[in-house]
Structure formats: C-alpha cells, structure tokens
Design a protein around this motif. Structure first.
Motif, short mmCIF file in Angstrom:
data_model
loop_
_atom_site.label_atom_id
_atom_site.label_comp_id
_atom_site.label_asym_id
_atom_site.label_seq_id
_atom_site.Cartn_x
_atom_site.Cartn_y
_atom_site.Cartn_z
N VAL A 144 -9.42 23.75 -9.71
CA VAL A 144 -10.31 23.17 -8.70
C VAL A 144 -10.07 21.67 -8.66
O VAL A 144 -10.25 20.98 -9.67
N ILE A 145 -9.64 21.17 -7.51
CA ILE A 145 -9.47 19.72 -7.34
C ILE A 145 -10.82 19.14 -6.93
O ILE A 145 -11.31 19.38 -5.83
N GLY A 146 -11.43 18.40 -7.84
CA GLY A 146 -12.77 17.85 -7.64
C GLY A 146 -13.75 18.45 -8.62
O GLY A 146 -13.76 19.67 -8.82
N GLY A 147 -14.57 17.62 -9.24
CA GLY A 147 -15.48 18.09 -10.27
C GLY A 147 -16.93 17.77 -10.02
O GLY A 147 -17.72 17.66 -10.95
N GLY A 148 -17.31 17.66 -8.75
CA GLY A 148 -18.71 17.38 -8.41
C GLY A 148 -19.56 18.63 -8.43
O GLY A 148 -19.19 19.66 -9.00
N LEU A 167 -20.21 20.78 -6.16
CA LEU A 167 -19.67 21.98 -5.50
C LEU A 167 -18.83 22.80 -6.47
O LEU A 167 -18.85 24.04 -6.43
N ALA A 168 -18.10 22.12 -7.35
CA ALA A 168 -17.35 22.85 -8.38
C ALA A 168 -18.31 23.39 -9.45
O ALA A 168 -18.14 24.52 -9.94
N ASP A 209 -18.90 13.87 -14.64
CA ASP A 209 -18.94 14.66 -13.42
C ASP A 209 -19.54 16.05 -13.72
O ASP A 209 -19.29 16.63 -14.78
N PRO A 210 -20.33 16.60 -12.78
CA PRO A 210 -21.08 17.83 -13.06
C PRO A 210 -20.23 18.99 -13.57
O PRO A 210 -20.65 19.71 -14.48
N THR A 228 -7.64 25.53 -5.64
CA THR A 228 -8.50 25.36 -4.47
C THR A 228 -9.13 23.97 -4.52
O THR A 228 -8.85 23.18 -5.43
N PHE A 229 -9.99 23.68 -3.55
CA PHE A 229 -10.47 22.31 -3.38
C PHE A 229 -12.00 22.26 -3.39
O PHE A 229 -12.66 23.07 -2.74
N GLU A 230 -12.52 21.29 -4.11
CA GLU A 230 -13.95 21.00 -4.05
C GLU A 230 -14.21 19.89 -3.04
O GLU A 230 -15.27 19.80 -2.46
#
Length: 392
Positions: free
Chosen positions: A6-10, A12-13, A36-37, A67-69
């Motif tokens: 997962v690209i992004g760790g906010g 949404l991830a 990051d969450p 996939t993408f966050e």
C-alpha cells in the motif's frame, strides 16, 4: 497468503486492517513517518515518502501486488517498475488522466460525461476575454495535489482572480499553467458514489450518498441520498462508463453535483477509497476497504448493499493546535445509540485535520422515520455529534 503493498500510510490504509484479517491478506505499507496511522496495522513498513519510487521498488519485492492509499505519486518513475513486471492495481494507465485536474476534466468531457465548463489558465492568455462565457463567481483550482479544499478558491471578480493568481504564483514559485478555471455550479446538493471493478470487469456500486461540506472540507455524509431513481441510474451509468474506460481494478470515489434543475455533473474523481465511503465500514455488507482488497487480490467483489435503513457519517475534524486525544468527547459520542466511533490515532490535532469519524446507523428502531425523512433525521443526528465535538 497474498501480500498487498500500500503506497500511503494514512487513515485510509489503517482502515484496511479488519478487511485484511478477514481475507487473510498481509499489508506492507510505504509511508514517511513512524506516527502515521497504518504503521500500527502493517506487517512490514517501508519508511519513505509516497513519491519515492526507489522505496516502491523495495516495497514491490515484499509483496504480490501494489495499490494506493493516495495518488500523490511519481507516475513516470513507477512506470519503469511496471515495465519490469511490478503489478499495480489500479494500473498506472488508469491514474494517468486523473492526477492533473485539467487532464481529468478533459478526459471526462471526451468520454461524454457531464462536467462543469472549464479551461486551463495559461500564463500568456487574456483572462478577461476567456472568462466571459463562464461569468463570476468562478472556481480556481490547482491542477495537482489539491484535496480537502486545499488549492480550491471561489473567486468573485476579475481583480480578485488576478490578485490570487499573482499571490499563488509568487508565494509558491509556480506558474499560472498549474491552474484551471471552471464555472461555479449553484448546486442543490453534493453527491458521491463509490464504485469498484474487478480483474474480470465486474462492477459494483455503493448507494449514492449526499455529502455536506463546510469550508470545502467534507463534514457529513448521508446514506442513501434523497434523490430520484432516475438520478441514481444516471450516476451508476457514469461510474460504469468511467471504470470500464479506464479498465480500473480497484475502487474509485466519484464526486458529483446535483444542480438546481435536477442535472447531474461530475465534480472530481478519487482513484482510491474515499471519505464519502467511510459509512460502508459499519453500514454495508462489504466495506469499501474490503472491496479494494478483494479487487486488487483478484477475489470476487462483495455485496455493497446497506444492511440498515440508512446511515450518517460525521468527520471529527481538528479545530485547534493540540496533542489531546479528546477522550471525553469521544466517549460521549460513543454513547449515542448505534454510533460507531473510528479514531485514527493521530498524535497531533490542527484545524481541519481528520482525526476520526463516527457513523450512526439508522436501523429498524427508527426505520419508518428514516425511510420517510432520511435527510432531516440524519441532519439531527449529525448536529448532536457536532454539538458534542466542537466547542460552542
């Protein structure tokens, strides 16, 4: 067991965690900060900014599919990895026409989808002559990296437009070609729909929702929206056209306007899970986060239907600079019947920052009231939540 990068760790991830456990999926996250969450739920972390393609190359070696966050990525650099066989879902070609908002507008228009009138702001053009067919007020948007109202300005006259363009250009060392202008739509309400497409081309759509914004940031979502069956059908057709054209594998959020004369216009596309789909965590048989993982892992898509008469989701936004966890307010909100509080675990609050959300289900206990007047009931619930959350 599938490993999904997962690209992004906010948040949404972070909200993929329950679905990942249910489906037997391990999450490997690329994110810049230990705070990051999604750091708390990932099996493995690659600590790096989301646009660091060399870090994504490391991520790719640890997982089966990526996939993408969020979409703030370097597509050119990622394309090199795709050519080497790295599997991105959605595919990079599906993101290419969407990340620049002017390109996105052109793509939607060329698909024959209804959009507001618009044009790119070029450095050398005569704005006055070109803006005459739009009329004031107009909406000025940054073409890249705008979200939650950032980079979006409602402009009342030509002098204010020229001043804003000059200010933005000077302070951010940008040039005017990074903006677009579009007509201001006097909408009756704002709508959104989440839609997912599988590897096999199956498409499912979630209930159309009404979104309510304050200062261009989403504060509330009401599911389902109080619109006609014909308007629902139009929106579902828009979703099918878009996802099939892009050959998407994954879930997209589509934001729309319902005009005062009943027309549906596409506002913006989010190529990922989206704030307007958070209600699905508690209100639908398959959440948007499970749907994303199902799609990217090649599994059959789940049932997106509501399991209750309706739902209202309220964002818990920061309103001060603080390190508080707001435990007292969260506890009061949790005591509302059928309330589900999701707290993202962020350590710092600042005005407008999304710290959590709460979804209240409108179930059989108030089904008749919900079916008869879903919007007033949802508004009353949302007002109760906001009266607890925000200082008077």
């Amino acid at each position: 067991m599938k490993r999904v990068g997962v690209i992004g760790g906010g948040q949404l991830a972070w909200m993929m965690a329950d679905a990942a456990r249910k489906l037997g999926v391990e999450l490997v996250v690329q994110t810049p900060s230990e705070g990051d969450p999604a750091v708390s739920i990932a099996q493995e972390i690659v600590f790096a900014p989301v646009d660091d393609a060399s870090a994504t190359e490391i991520l790719a070696k640890k997982c089966d599919v990526i996939t993408f966050e969020n979409e703030f990525v370097n597509l050119d650099a990622l394309s090199v990895l795709a050519e080497q066989g790295v599997c991105f879902r959605p595919r990079l070609e599906a993101l290419t026409p969407l990340l620049d908002k002017y390109d996105q507008r052109c793509y939607l228009r060329d698909l024959g989808l209804p959009v507001p009138r618009f044009f790119a702001v070029e450095q050398t053009e005569n704005l006055k002559s070109k803006i005459e067919h739009l009329g004031f007020p107009v909406v000025l948007k940054s073409r890249r990296h705008g979200y939650d109202g950032q980079g979006t300005f409602i402009i009342q006259d030509l002098a204010a437009l020229e001043e804003k363009l000059s200010y933005e250009t000077i302070t951010k060392t940008l040039n005017q070609s990074l903006f677009l202008l579009e007509e201001f739509v006097p909408f009756e309400r704002e709508l959104a729909v989440m839609a997912a497409r599988s590897v096999d081309g199956e498409i499912v759509t979630y209930p159309v929702v009404e979104t309510q914004q304050k200062q261009q940031v989403c504060r509330q979502v009401i599911a389902p929206a109080e619109i006609t069956p014909n308007q629902v059908a139009q929106i579902e057709a828009i979703a099918h056209t878009l996802l099939n054209s892009l050959q998407v594998v994954g879930i997209f959020g589509i934001e729309l306007f319902l005009t005062t004369d009943g027309k549906v216009l596409v506002n913006e596309i989010a190529p990922r899970t989206h704030n307007s789909g958070h209600f699905s965590l508690d209100a639908c048989e398959t959440s948007q986060f499970e749907q994303q993982l199902r799609a990217v892992c090649g599994l059959p898509l789940g049932n997106p239907s509501l399991q209750c008469a309706g739902a209202v989701m309220v964002n818990l936004l920061g309103y001060e600079n603080s390190h508080s966890d707001y435990q007292s307010q969260r506890q009061q909100i949790a005591e509302i019947p059928q309330a589900h509080v999701h707290w993202y675990g962020k350590t710092q609050s600042r005005p407008g920052r999304k710290l959590g959300h709460v979804t209240v289900l409108l179930d059989n206990q108030n089904r008749e009231q919900a079916m008869a007047a879903p919007t007033p009931l949802a508004n009353a619930v949302a007002q109760t939540i906001e009266s607890i959350w925000y200082p008077s």
